[in-house]
Scaffold this motif. Sequence first.
Motif, PDB file in Angstrom:
ATOM      1  N   MET A   1      12.867 -10.441  -8.186  1.00  0.00           N
ATOM      2  CA  MET A   1      12.118 -10.028  -6.998  1.00  0.00           C
ATOM      3  C   MET A   1      10.625 -10.256  -7.242  1.00  0.00           C
ATOM      4  O   MET A   1      10.107  -9.916  -8.299  1.00  0.00           O
ATOM      5  N   ARG A   2       9.979 -10.842  -6.263  1.00  0.00           N
ATOM      6  CA  ARG A   2       8.553 -11.133  -6.428  1.00  0.00           C
ATOM      7  C   ARG A   2       7.701  -9.988  -5.889  1.00  0.00           C
ATOM      8  O   ARG A   2       7.989  -9.408  -4.857  1.00  0.00           O
ATOM      9  N   ILE A   3       6.640  -9.679  -6.629  1.00  0.00           N
ATOM     10  CA  ILE A   3       5.700  -8.657  -6.169  1.00  0.00           C
ATOM     11  C   ILE A   3       4.351  -9.329  -6.070  1.00  0.00           C
ATOM     12  O   ILE A   3       3.803  -9.795  -7.069  1.00  0.00           O
ATOM     13  N   GLU A   4       3.803  -9.389  -4.870  1.00  0.00           N
ATOM     14  CA  GLU A   4       2.516 -10.058  -4.731  1.00  0.00           C
ATOM     15  C   GLU A   4       1.430  -9.179  -4.127  1.00  0.00           C
ATOM     16  O   GLU A   4       0.256  -9.375  -4.364  1.00  0.00           O
ATOM     17  N   LYS A   5       1.853  -8.239  -3.291  1.00  0.00           N
ATOM     18  CA  LYS A   5       0.825  -7.394  -2.684  1.00  0.00           C
ATOM     19  C   LYS A   5       1.275  -5.940  -2.678  1.00  0.00           C
ATOM     20  O   LYS A   5       2.438  -5.644  -2.942  1.00  0.00           O
ATOM     21  N   GLU A   6       0.316  -5.087  -2.381  1.00  0.00           N
ATOM     22  CA  GLU A   6       0.569  -3.653  -2.395  1.00  0.00           C
ATOM     23  C   GLU A   6       1.790  -3.254  -1.567  1.00  0.00           C
ATOM     24  O   GLU A   6       2.554  -2.395  -1.954  1.00  0.00           O
ATOM     25  N   GLN A   7       1.929  -3.897  -0.403  1.00  0.00           N
ATOM     26  CA  GLN A   7       3.001  -3.500   0.502  1.00  0.00           C
ATOM     27  C   GLN A   7       4.383  -3.787  -0.077  1.00  0.00           C
ATOM     28  O   GLN A   7       5.370  -3.256   0.408  1.00  0.00           O
ATOM     29  N   ASP A   8       4.436  -4.612  -1.119  1.00  0.00           N
ATOM     30  CA  ASP A   8       5.735  -4.897  -1.726  1.00  0.00           C
ATOM     31  C   ASP A   8       6.247  -3.722  -2.558  1.00  0.00           C
ATOM     32  O   ASP A   8       7.423  -3.656  -2.901  1.00  0.00           O
ATOM     33  N   VAL A   9       5.327  -2.814  -2.896  1.00  0.00           N
ATOM     34  CA  VAL A   9       5.691  -1.762  -3.852  1.00  0.00           C
ATOM     35  C   VAL A   9       6.770  -0.835  -3.298  1.00  0.00           C
ATOM     36  O   VAL A   9       7.761  -0.550  -3.960  1.00  0.00           O
ATOM     37  N   VAL A  10       6.589  -0.412  -2.041  1.00  0.00           N
ATOM     38  CA  VAL A  10       7.543   0.556  -1.480  1.00  0.00           C
ATOM     39  C   VAL A  10       8.955  -0.043  -1.347  1.00  0.00           C
ATOM     40  O   VAL A  10       9.927   0.567  -1.799  1.00  0.00           O
ATOM     41  N   PRO A  11       9.096  -1.251  -0.767  1.00  0.00           N
ATOM     42  CA  PRO A  11      10.442  -1.845  -0.730  1.00  0.00           C
ATOM     43  C   PRO A  11      11.033  -2.026  -2.136  1.00  0.00           C
ATOM     44  O   PRO A  11      12.232  -1.816  -2.332  1.00  0.00           O
ATOM     45  N   PHE A  12      10.165  -2.378  -3.080  1.00  0.00           N
ATOM     46  CA  PHE A  12      10.658  -2.546  -4.447  1.00  0.00           C
ATOM     47  C   PHE A  12      11.209  -1.239  -4.994  1.00  0.00           C
ATOM     48  O   PHE A  12      12.301  -1.186  -5.565  1.00  0.00           O
ATOM     49  N   ARG A  13      10.453  -0.155  -4.759  1.00  0.00           N
ATOM     50  CA  ARG A  13      10.925   1.155  -5.234  1.00  0.00           C
ATOM     51  C   ARG A  13      12.259   1.511  -4.581  1.00  0.00           C
ATOM     52  O   ARG A  13      13.151   2.058  -5.223  1.00  0.00           O
TER      53      ARG A  13
ATOM     54  N   GLY B   1      -2.434  -9.551 -10.606  1.00  0.00           N
ATOM     55  CA  GLY B   1      -2.340  -9.974  -9.207  1.00  0.00           C
ATOM     56  C   GLY B   1      -0.927 -10.271  -8.750  1.00  0.00           C
ATOM     57  O   GLY B   1      -0.707 -10.954  -7.767  1.00  0.00           O
ATOM     58  N   GLY B   2       0.058  -9.775  -9.463  1.00  0.00           N
ATOM     59  CA  GLY B   2       1.444  -9.975  -9.037  1.00  0.00           C
ATOM     60  C   GLY B   2       2.312 -10.511 -10.158  1.00  0.00           C
ATOM     61  O   GLY B   2       1.834 -10.777 -11.256  1.00  0.00           O
ATOM     62  N   GLY B   3       3.577 -10.669  -9.860  1.00  0.00           N
ATOM     63  CA  GLY B   3       4.494 -11.146 -10.881  1.00  0.00           C
ATOM     64  C   GLY B   3       5.912 -10.998 -10.377  1.00  0.00           C
ATOM     65  O   GLY B   3       6.147 -10.801  -9.190  1.00  0.00           O
ATOM     66  N   THR B   4       6.875 -11.084 -11.308  1.00  0.00           N
ATOM     67  CA  THR B   4       8.261 -10.953 -10.879  1.00  0.00           C
ATOM     68  C   THR B   4       8.923  -9.804 -11.620  1.00  0.00           C
ATOM     69  O   THR B   4       8.549  -9.460 -12.733  1.00  0.00           O
ATOM     70  N   VAL B   5       9.920  -9.231 -10.967  1.00  0.00           N
ATOM     71  CA  VAL B   5      10.691  -8.160 -11.591  1.00  0.00           C
ATOM     72  C   VAL B   5      12.159  -8.558 -11.572  1.00  0.00           C
ATOM     73  O   VAL B   5      12.671  -9.023 -10.556  1.00  0.00           O
ATOM     74  N   LEU B   6      12.800  -8.392 -12.708  1.00  0.00           N
ATOM     75  CA  LEU B   6      14.222  -8.689 -12.803  1.00  0.00           C
ATOM     76  C   LEU B   6      14.962  -7.366 -12.944  1.00  0.00           C
ATOM     77  O   LEU B   6      14.609  -6.528 -13.761  1.00  0.00           O
ATOM     78  N   MET B   7      15.987  -7.183 -12.095  1.00  0.00           N
ATOM     79  CA  MET B   7      16.739  -5.938 -12.140  1.00  0.00           C
ATOM     80  C   MET B   7      18.140  -6.212 -12.664  1.00  0.00           C
ATOM     81  O   MET B   7      18.820  -7.094 -12.163  1.00  0.00           O
ATOM     82  N   GLU B   8      18.563  -5.454 -13.667  1.00  0.00           N
ATOM     83  CA  GLU B   8      19.911  -5.663 -14.213  1.00  0.00           C
ATOM     84  C   GLU B   8      20.590  -4.315 -14.381  1.00  0.00           C
ATOM     85  O   GLU B   8      19.946  -3.333 -14.734  1.00  0.00           O
TER      86      GLU B   8
ATOM     87  N   ASP C   1       4.506 -11.120 -15.781  1.00  0.00           N
ATOM     88  CA  ASP C   1       3.357 -11.615 -15.018  1.00  0.00           C
ATOM     89  C   ASP C   1       2.638 -12.699 -15.806  1.00  0.00           C
ATOM     90  O   ASP C   1       2.875 -12.897 -16.985  1.00  0.00           O
ATOM     91  N   LYS C   2       1.785 -13.389 -15.107  1.00  0.00           N
ATOM     92  CA  LYS C   2       0.996 -14.441 -15.744  1.00  0.00           C
ATOM     93  C   LYS C   2      -0.462 -14.025 -15.702  1.00  0.00           C
ATOM     94  O   LYS C   2      -1.338 -14.778 -15.311  1.00  0.00           O
ATOM     95  N   GLY C   3      -0.719 -12.820 -16.099  1.00  0.00           N
ATOM     96  CA  GLY C   3      -2.066 -12.269 -16.047  1.00  0.00           C
ATOM     97  C   GLY C   3      -2.842 -12.564 -17.320  1.00  0.00           C
ATOM     98  O   GLY C   3      -2.432 -13.408 -18.119  1.00  0.00           O
ATOM     99  N   PRO C   4      -3.931 -11.852 -17.517  1.00  0.00           N
ATOM    100  CA  PRO C   4      -4.780 -12.114 -18.678  1.00  0.00           C
ATOM    101  C   PRO C   4      -4.173 -11.650 -20.005  1.00  0.00           C
ATOM    102  O   PRO C   4      -4.665 -12.035 -21.062  1.00  0.00           O
TER     103      PRO C   4
ATOM    104  N   VAL D   1       4.620  -1.769 -11.937  1.00  0.00           N
ATOM    105  CA  VAL D   1       4.315  -2.679 -10.832  1.00  0.00           C
ATOM    106  C   VAL D   1       2.836  -2.585 -10.495  1.00  0.00           C
ATOM    107  O   VAL D   1       2.175  -3.592 -10.240  1.00  0.00           O
ATOM    108  N   ARG D   2       2.326  -1.379 -10.519  1.00  0.00           N
ATOM    109  CA  ARG D   2       0.913  -1.191 -10.216  1.00  0.00           C
ATOM    110  C   ARG D   2       0.043  -1.920 -11.235  1.00  0.00           C
ATOM    111  O   ARG D   2      -0.914  -2.595 -10.870  1.00  0.00           O
ATOM    112  N   ASN D   3       0.403  -1.778 -12.501  1.00  0.00           N
ATOM    113  CA  ASN D   3      -0.330  -2.507 -13.541  1.00  0.00           C
ATOM    114  C   ASN D   3      -0.328  -3.992 -13.251  1.00  0.00           C
ATOM    115  O   ASN D   3      -1.332  -4.680 -13.386  1.00  0.00           O
ATOM    116  N   MET D   4       0.859  -4.471 -12.877  1.00  0.00           N
ATOM    117  CA  MET D   4       1.032  -5.897 -12.665  1.00  0.00           C
ATOM    118  C   MET D   4       0.113  -6.370 -11.537  1.00  0.00           C
ATOM    119  O   MET D   4      -0.546  -7.395 -11.645  1.00  0.00           O
TER     120      MET D   4
END
Lengths: 128, 132, 288
Positions: free
Chosen positions: A1-13, A49-56, A72-75, A41-44
């Motif tokens: 699942m991709r997380i790119e913006k704040e609004q993605d957080v609630v559906p992800f949860r 600025g976003g990243g992916t989450v894998l759920m298993e 994520d591909k952050g710093p 997710v918030r850290n990410m």
Amino acid sequence: MRIEKEQDVVPFRNRVKEYAVKIGMSLVNQTKLITAASELVRNMLKYAGGGTVLMEVISQTRDTGIRLTFQDKGPGINDIALAMKDGYSSGKSLGLGLPGTKRLVNEFDIKSIVGEGTTVSILKWKNG
Amino acid sequence: MDRIPILRMGHFLLVTIQIDLYDRLATNLESDLVQMVNKTEAKGVLIDISALSIVDSFMGRILGNIGSMSKIMDAETVVVGMQPAVAITLIELGLELKGVHTALNVERGMELLKEKIGSYDREPEDDEDSTE
Amino acid sequence: MKLDIAKGLQKRKNQLLEDWMSLQLADAGLREDLMSNEELREQSNELIEVLLNTISEKKLENIESADFDPVHEILSGISISRARQGFSPRETGIYVFSLKEALIKGLQEDYKDDPPALIEAILKISKLMDSLGVVTFETFIKGREEVILRQTDEISEISTPVIRVWEGILALPIIGTLDSARTQVVMENLLQQIVESGSTIAILDISGVPAVDSLVAQHLIKTVAATRLMGAECIISGIRPEIAQTVVHLGIDLSNIVTKATLASALKHAFSLLKLEVKKAQKEKAAI
């Protein structure tokens, strides 16, 4: 699942919650898992600025659990040991994110390469 | 833009959070509330979080901020109706919501606020129900 | 043309059952207290019938195939129920392996005149029976584990009752060691009860806790903090002298928690928090 913006957080949860309910996790453990996921997710979002989450869903002979892998591909993180310390934060927060998250889950694994990104994986057992 | 409604009841401001918050909504709530405290000269702020199934460190910080900001504007903050699972998680996370009073439900929260505000007029009582 | 192993054995079904029964009955460890001979015979008869109906020359080639599922199923059922009834692993093992002995005895008679074929048949049958033995043990241990898990759950449930001592006051006597799993159960029960009863004061009585080390103290502090987040006050009572000593020696800071020596004094404190007064009844009218 991709997380790119704040609004993605609630559906992800909600997705995480769905999975947790499906395997019959207790309410307290559900809450812990979702809170931990929310922190990561918030850290990410904040640092990378976003990243992916894998759920298993993990099944072993005696227990079932959920593993979440955040990539994520952050710093990246310079000093993981320092980042895991209570009260340390590079940003403007309480510095409870990573160490607090670790306390909420059964297994916590973090790998980070500066300049390339960070991978955090957490595991919560149904009855853990 | 979504906003959390803030109700005014006499000297108090009443906020009921009914949906899971994302960050922008929470920061908006923080600034709106402080504005309202200023405008209405409210003496107490009551935040009902009984519908929240998740309070993470960010949300916890917002609640703490609201508490401290209101405090320096001479208003007390009471957070009511926290779910047991949320309380356990917050403790495990290491958040104790310092500076915010808590109560079991809205009714108790109101009582607590009245008591606190009442104590301004009379001689200050020791507040044993506080969370400090 | 050589004899069919399966057909030969099927013909001998009754005799096999007799042999098996006598082998089982001959074992010194027979548990007549747990299961009567009739029951045992019935159980054995069922298994042998299913087994003999399932096996055939072709199926013996591949003992992992799904054809053996009914056998596995019935065997699993038997071993799980044995685990629950308290049979020892040895007794359960003998149950299966004595069947192997009986089967081999049957084969020996079938192939009296053909030693090479006998060896082949015995190999096949023992391979089958060994795999069944493994299944038996797996399920037997699973059954035991279930029993243990259930007991663990029960213990943690029983050991943390939440008592409503007064309107608005809950008491929770903790007996035994507090580990993190226990603490979670205690916390959950307590907080749930606080919500349900709308209580504002909770008393944690730790006179039944054998020792308080820094870990236990931390768990207690956590519980108190969680209670406060809910908007209730938490009092810890039942601090014995030894506990007070270790707490101070370990340098644990309990100063921002209300602590009392006995449950009685904690209750008194709770009353004063709720602005209640307990008085001796004056003649007829009782005053609280």
